[in-house]
Write a protein that holds these residues in place. Structure first.
Motif, PDB file in Angstrom:
ATOM      1  N   ASP A 140       0.809  -1.215   0.000  1.00  0.00           N
ATOM      2  CA  ASP A 140       0.000   0.000   0.000  1.00  0.00           C
ATOM      3  C   ASP A 140       0.846   1.270   0.000  1.00  0.00           C
ATOM      4  O   ASP A 140       0.328   2.358   0.242  1.00  0.00           O
ATOM      5  N   SER A 141       2.131   1.153  -0.299  1.00  0.00           N
ATOM      6  CA  SER A 141       2.986   2.343  -0.348  1.00  0.00           C
ATOM      7  C   SER A 141       2.640   3.190  -1.573  1.00  0.00           C
ATOM      8  O   SER A 141       2.074   2.694  -2.557  1.00  0.00           O
ATOM      9  N   VAL A 142       2.964   4.456  -1.501  1.00  0.00           N
ATOM     10  CA  VAL A 142       2.694   5.362  -2.620  1.00  0.00           C
ATOM     11  C   VAL A 142       3.462   4.902  -3.852  1.00  0.00           C
ATOM     12  O   VAL A 142       2.945   4.961  -4.971  1.00  0.00           O
ATOM     13  N   ARG A 143       4.650   4.399  -3.678  1.00  0.00           N
ATOM     14  CA  ARG A 143       5.453   3.939  -4.806  1.00  0.00           C
ATOM     15  C   ARG A 143       4.748   2.790  -5.541  1.00  0.00           C
ATOM     16  O   ARG A 143       4.627   2.798  -6.765  1.00  0.00           O
ATOM     17  N   VAL A 144       4.302   1.809  -4.790  1.00  0.00           N
ATOM     18  CA  VAL A 144       3.630   0.660  -5.403  1.00  0.00           C
ATOM     19  C   VAL A 144       2.328   1.104  -6.057  1.00  0.00           C
ATOM     20  O   VAL A 144       1.979   0.635  -7.153  1.00  0.00           O
ATOM     21  N   ARG A 183      -0.501  12.686  -9.827  1.00  0.00           N
ATOM     22  CA  ARG A 183      -0.676  13.111  -8.436  1.00  0.00           C
ATOM     23  C   ARG A 183       0.036  12.152  -7.483  1.00  0.00           C
ATOM     24  O   ARG A 183       0.674  12.578  -6.516  1.00  0.00           O
ATOM     25  N   LYS A 184      -0.053  10.848  -7.751  1.00  0.00           N
ATOM     26  CA  LYS A 184       0.633   9.858  -6.911  1.00  0.00           C
ATOM     27  C   LYS A 184       2.146  10.042  -6.986  1.00  0.00           C
ATOM     28  O   LYS A 184       2.843   9.965  -5.975  1.00  0.00           O
ATOM     29  N   ILE A 185       2.656  10.278  -8.189  1.00  0.00           N
ATOM     30  CA  ILE A 185       4.099  10.473  -8.351  1.00  0.00           C
ATOM     31  C   ILE A 185       4.539  11.737  -7.628  1.00  0.00           C
ATOM     32  O   ILE A 185       5.614  11.780  -7.027  1.00  0.00           O
ATOM     33  N   LEU A 204       4.810  10.824  -4.063  1.00  0.00           N
ATOM     34  CA  LEU A 204       5.993   9.978  -3.897  1.00  0.00           C
ATOM     35  C   LEU A 204       7.266  10.807  -3.935  1.00  0.00           C
ATOM     36  O   LEU A 204       8.175  10.597  -3.129  1.00  0.00           O
ATOM     37  N   HIS A 205       7.328  11.756  -4.863  1.00  0.00           N
ATOM     38  CA  HIS A 205       8.521  12.598  -5.009  1.00  0.00           C
ATOM     39  C   HIS A 205       8.806  13.416  -3.752  1.00  0.00           C
ATOM     40  O   HIS A 205       9.953  13.711  -3.439  1.00  0.00           O
TER      41      HIS A 205
END
Length: 171
Positions: free
Chosen positions: A23-27, A131-133, A136-137
């Motif tokens: 459930d991480s933002v990266r995944v 938005r997710k990236i 994550l950034h």
């Protein structure tokens, strides 16, 4: 080799250079790229072979680039070598400029046929990935070009939808 690894049974998944919680933002970011790729493929399948061959070809090539975006997002190695480079953004901008010229004739009465609606859906998924990236950034190191690429890709998908609509309403 078995399809199942049991790595995910406790909520973890393998990434390049280690493991991350599922459930991480990266995944979520690179998994959403897979989702986008499916919808782009569906849009391609709805486009006609003749009237939209150029868009079909462009989107088919872009599907490979979306895979590369996911690959870069799944890489947490300190010395990561990334696949997505700035020239891919330049290519998207060239396509956007080309398609923009074609839609200048569009007026408010143009309808969006099914393939165009699918492309608008793809653009909205690309914006969600963007938005997710972005999130994550803020938390981790990434290939920043993937963020810009996804921004430009959503623009290309939107303008492609308009081109499909203009061509569909011209006949």
């Amino acid at each position: 080799m078995r399809l199942y690894t049991r790595t995910g049974d406790e909520g973890m998944t393998r990434v390049k250079g280690g493991k991350k919680a599922k459930d991480s933002v990266r995944v979520e970011a690179y998994g959403s790229c897979d989702e986008l790729n499916c919808f782009v493929g569906r849009a391609v399948s709805l486009l006609t072979q003749t009237e939209h061959l150029d868009i079909r070809d462009d989107l088919t090539a872009i599907q490979h680039e979306i895979f590369d975006c996911a690959s870069d997002l799944s890489n947490i190695r300190e010395s990561a070598v990334f696949k997505v480079k700035k020239d891919r953004i330049d290519k998207l901008e060239t396509l956007i400029d080309t398609y923009q010229k074609e839609v200048r004739q569009m007026n408010g009465s143009v309808t969006f046929p099914a393939p165009a609606q699918e492309l608008v859906l793809c653009a909205s998924i690309a914006k969600r990935i963007e938005r997710k990236i972005t999130t994550l950034h803020k938390e981790e190191q990434i290939n920043e070009i993937v963020l810009a690429y996804m921004n430009r890709l959503s623009d290309l998908l939107n303008i492609s939808a308009k081109v499909v609509s203009v061509r569909g309403n011209a006949g």
